[in-house]
Design a protein around this motif. Structure first.
Motif, PDB file in Angstrom:
ATOM      1  N   SER A   2      -1.118  -4.218  -1.770  1.00 11.17           N
ATOM      2  CA  SER A   2      -0.117  -3.148  -1.888  1.00 11.17           C
ATOM      3  C   SER A   2       0.465  -3.073  -3.285  1.00 11.17           C
ATOM      4  O   SER A   2       0.568  -1.999  -3.867  1.00 11.17           O
ATOM      5  CB  SER A   2       1.032  -3.384  -0.909  1.00 11.17           C
ATOM      6  OG  SER A   2       0.601  -3.318   0.398  1.00 11.17           O
ATOM      7  N   SER A   3       0.843  -4.222  -3.827  1.00 12.42           N
ATOM      8  CA  SER A   3       1.535  -4.211  -5.118  1.00 12.42           C
ATOM      9  C   SER A   3       0.609  -3.943  -6.291  1.00 12.42           C
ATOM     10  O   SER A   3       1.015  -3.322  -7.268  1.00 12.42           O
ATOM     11  CB  SER A   3       2.272  -5.536  -5.332  1.00 12.42           C
ATOM     12  OG  SER A   3       1.357  -6.594  -5.465  1.00 12.42           O
ATOM     13  N   THR A  22      -1.387   0.215  -5.654  1.00  8.97           N
ATOM     14  CA  THR A  22      -0.683   1.317  -5.013  1.00  8.97           C
ATOM     15  C   THR A  22      -1.214   2.674  -5.444  1.00  8.97           C
ATOM     16  O   THR A  22      -1.319   3.576  -4.625  1.00  8.97           O
ATOM     17  CB  THR A  22       0.828   1.257  -5.304  1.00  8.97           C
ATOM     18  OG1 THR A  22       1.021   0.972  -6.674  1.00  8.97           O
ATOM     19  CG2 THR A  22       1.516   0.244  -4.452  1.00  8.97           C
ATOM     20  N   LEU A  23      -1.542   2.846  -6.693  1.00  8.12           N
ATOM     21  CA  LEU A  23      -2.037   4.152  -7.135  1.00  8.12           C
ATOM     22  C   LEU A  23      -3.348   4.495  -6.440  1.00  8.12           C
ATOM     23  O   LEU A  23      -3.537   5.616  -5.982  1.00  8.12           O
ATOM     24  CB  LEU A  23      -2.230   4.170  -8.653  1.00  8.12           C
ATOM     25  CG  LEU A  23      -0.960   4.078  -9.471  1.00  8.12           C
ATOM     26  CD1 LEU A  23      -1.300   4.022 -10.969  1.00  8.12           C
ATOM     27  CD2 LEU A  23      -0.055   5.264  -9.189  1.00  8.12           C
ATOM     28  N   HIS A  24      -4.241   3.530  -6.351  1.00  9.37           N
ATOM     29  CA  HIS A  24      -5.519   3.772  -5.691  1.00  9.37           C
ATOM     30  C   HIS A  24      -5.315   4.078  -4.208  1.00  9.37           C
ATOM     31  O   HIS A  24      -5.912   4.988  -3.671  1.00  9.37           O
ATOM     32  CB  HIS A  24      -6.433   2.554  -5.846  1.00  9.37           C
ATOM     33  CG  HIS A  24      -7.747   2.718  -5.154  1.00  9.37           C
ATOM     34  ND1 HIS A  24      -8.750   3.490  -5.680  1.00  9.37           N
ATOM     35  CD2 HIS A  24      -8.209   2.244  -3.966  1.00  9.37           C
ATOM     36  CE1 HIS A  24      -9.792   3.475  -4.851  1.00  9.37           C
ATOM     37  NE2 HIS A  24      -9.482   2.722  -3.811  1.00  9.37           N
ATOM     38  N   LEU A  25      -4.448   3.317  -3.554  1.00  5.53           N
ATOM     39  CA  LEU A  25      -4.232   3.511  -2.127  1.00  5.53           C
ATOM     40  C   LEU A  25      -3.535   4.827  -1.833  1.00  5.53           C
ATOM     41  O   LEU A  25      -3.785   5.444  -0.813  1.00  5.53           O
ATOM     42  CB  LEU A  25      -3.428   2.336  -1.554  1.00  5.53           C
ATOM     43  CG  LEU A  25      -4.152   0.993  -1.574  1.00  5.53           C
ATOM     44  CD1 LEU A  25      -3.218  -0.111  -1.118  1.00  5.53           C
ATOM     45  CD2 LEU A  25      -5.401   1.016  -0.723  1.00  5.53           C
ATOM     46  N   ARG A  26      -2.690   5.286  -2.728  1.00  6.57           N
ATOM     47  CA  ARG A  26      -2.015   6.567  -2.509  1.00  6.57           C
ATOM     48  C   ARG A  26      -3.002   7.719  -2.484  1.00  6.57           C
ATOM     49  O   ARG A  26      -2.774   8.728  -1.835  1.00  6.57           O
ATOM     50  CB  ARG A  26      -0.974   6.797  -3.602  1.00  6.57           C
ATOM     51  CG  ARG A  26       0.257   5.984  -3.391  1.00  6.57           C
ATOM     52  CD  ARG A  26       1.338   6.370  -4.371  1.00  6.57           C
ATOM     53  NE  ARG A  26       2.408   5.413  -4.229  1.00  6.57           N
ATOM     54  CZ  ARG A  26       3.149   4.979  -5.216  1.00  6.57           C
ATOM     55  NH1 ARG A  26       2.962   5.432  -6.436  1.00  6.57           N
ATOM     56  NH2 ARG A  26       4.089   4.099  -5.008  1.00  6.57           N
ATOM     57  N   PHE A  62      -1.495   6.735   4.502  1.00  4.06           N
ATOM     58  CA  PHE A  62      -1.767   5.557   5.311  1.00  4.06           C
ATOM     59  C   PHE A  62      -0.975   4.379   4.768  1.00  4.06           C
ATOM     60  O   PHE A  62      -0.784   4.251   3.569  1.00  4.06           O
ATOM     61  CB  PHE A  62      -3.248   5.184   5.276  1.00  4.06           C
ATOM     62  CG  PHE A  62      -4.159   6.266   5.766  1.00  4.06           C
ATOM     63  CD1 PHE A  62      -4.222   6.579   7.104  1.00  4.06           C
ATOM     64  CD2 PHE A  62      -4.952   6.967   4.881  1.00  4.06           C
ATOM     65  CE1 PHE A  62      -5.058   7.579   7.559  1.00  4.06           C
ATOM     66  CE2 PHE A  62      -5.791   7.961   5.321  1.00  4.06           C
ATOM     67  CZ  PHE A  62      -5.856   8.273   6.667  1.00  4.06           C
ATOM     68  N   THR A  63      -0.577   3.506   5.671  1.00  3.76           N
ATOM     69  CA  THR A  63       0.016   2.251   5.214  1.00  3.76           C
ATOM     70  C   THR A  63      -1.122   1.295   4.878  1.00  3.76           C
ATOM     71  O   THR A  63      -2.260   1.482   5.317  1.00  3.76           O
ATOM     72  CB  THR A  63       0.896   1.607   6.302  1.00  3.76           C
ATOM     73  OG1 THR A  63       0.056   1.219   7.388  1.00  3.76           O
ATOM     74  CG2 THR A  63       1.993   2.542   6.759  1.00  3.76           C
ATOM     75  N   VAL A  64      -0.827   0.275   4.120  1.00  2.03           N
ATOM     76  CA  VAL A  64      -1.854  -0.703   3.773  1.00  2.03           C
ATOM     77  C   VAL A  64      -2.397  -1.352   5.033  1.00  2.03           C
ATOM     78  O   VAL A  64      -3.604  -1.567   5.163  1.00  2.03           O
ATOM     79  CB  VAL A  64      -1.298  -1.763   2.792  1.00  2.03           C
ATOM     80  CG1 VAL A  64      -2.305  -2.864   2.574  1.00  2.03           C
ATOM     81  CG2 VAL A  64      -0.946  -1.110   1.477  1.00  2.03           C
ATOM     82  N   SER A  65      -1.536  -1.652   5.990  1.00  3.06           N
ATOM     83  CA  SER A  65      -1.992  -2.262   7.243  1.00  3.06           C
ATOM     84  C   SER A  65      -2.993  -1.364   7.967  1.00  3.06           C
ATOM     85  O   SER A  65      -3.999  -1.833   8.491  1.00  3.06           O
ATOM     86  CB  SER A  65      -0.810  -2.557   8.163  1.00  3.06           C
ATOM     87  OG  SER A  65       0.013  -3.520   7.587  1.00  3.06           O
TER      88      SER A  65
END
Length: 136
Positions: free
Chosen positions: A107-108, A111-115, A120-123
């Motif tokens: 997550s930390s 974050t840019l890639h996951l956004r 979606f949440t990381v979980s």
């Protein structure tokens, strides 16, 4: 602490003695936190990077994590996995130390890639990609 040193040196006797003390003092959660700080977090600092993500992608990063976990967790799991010969009970290093640290690091640091994936949440992403389902 001697617990962290024992973990880093893979010293079974020291780690066993420390785990007994944590149990006696009712500080099992503290031992799990120290394990995450001493072993899992430094491992993930090496594996969870933007460079790794760019080079091998999220699946490659997950694979690297899964390949590293057995050796990183072997000592504490061998000492705390319930069995008739094992007196150390109540520890859950995977659920209480390893997986929360993985989620936190991903997550930390990404974050840019996951956004970019949407709301979606990381979980949810980890569960969808089966990282957690391999252990549960």
């Amino acid at each position: 602490t001697s617990f962290k040193t024992g973990l880093r040196n893979n010293d079974k006797n020291t780690v066993t003695q420390c785990l007994r003390i944590f149990t006696t003092l009712g500080r099992i959660d503290q031992s799990e936190q120290l394990f995450a700080e001493a072993i899992i977090s430094p491992l993930l600092d090496e594996l969870v990077t933007k460079d790794t993500l760019n080079e091998v992608g999220l699946d490659g990063m997950y694979s690297s994590i899964l390949e590293a976990l057995p050796s990183a967790t072997a000592l504490v799991l061998s000492l705390t996995t319930p069995s008739k010969d094992n007196e150390l009970r109540g520890f859950d290093f995977m659920s209480n130390a390893t997986f929360p640290t993985i989620v936190s690091k991903i997550s930390s640091k990404n974050t840019l890639h996951l956004r970019c994936w949407g709301p979606f949440t990381v979980s949810e992403i980890l569960q969808r990609d089966s990282l957690l389902s391999l252990w549960f």
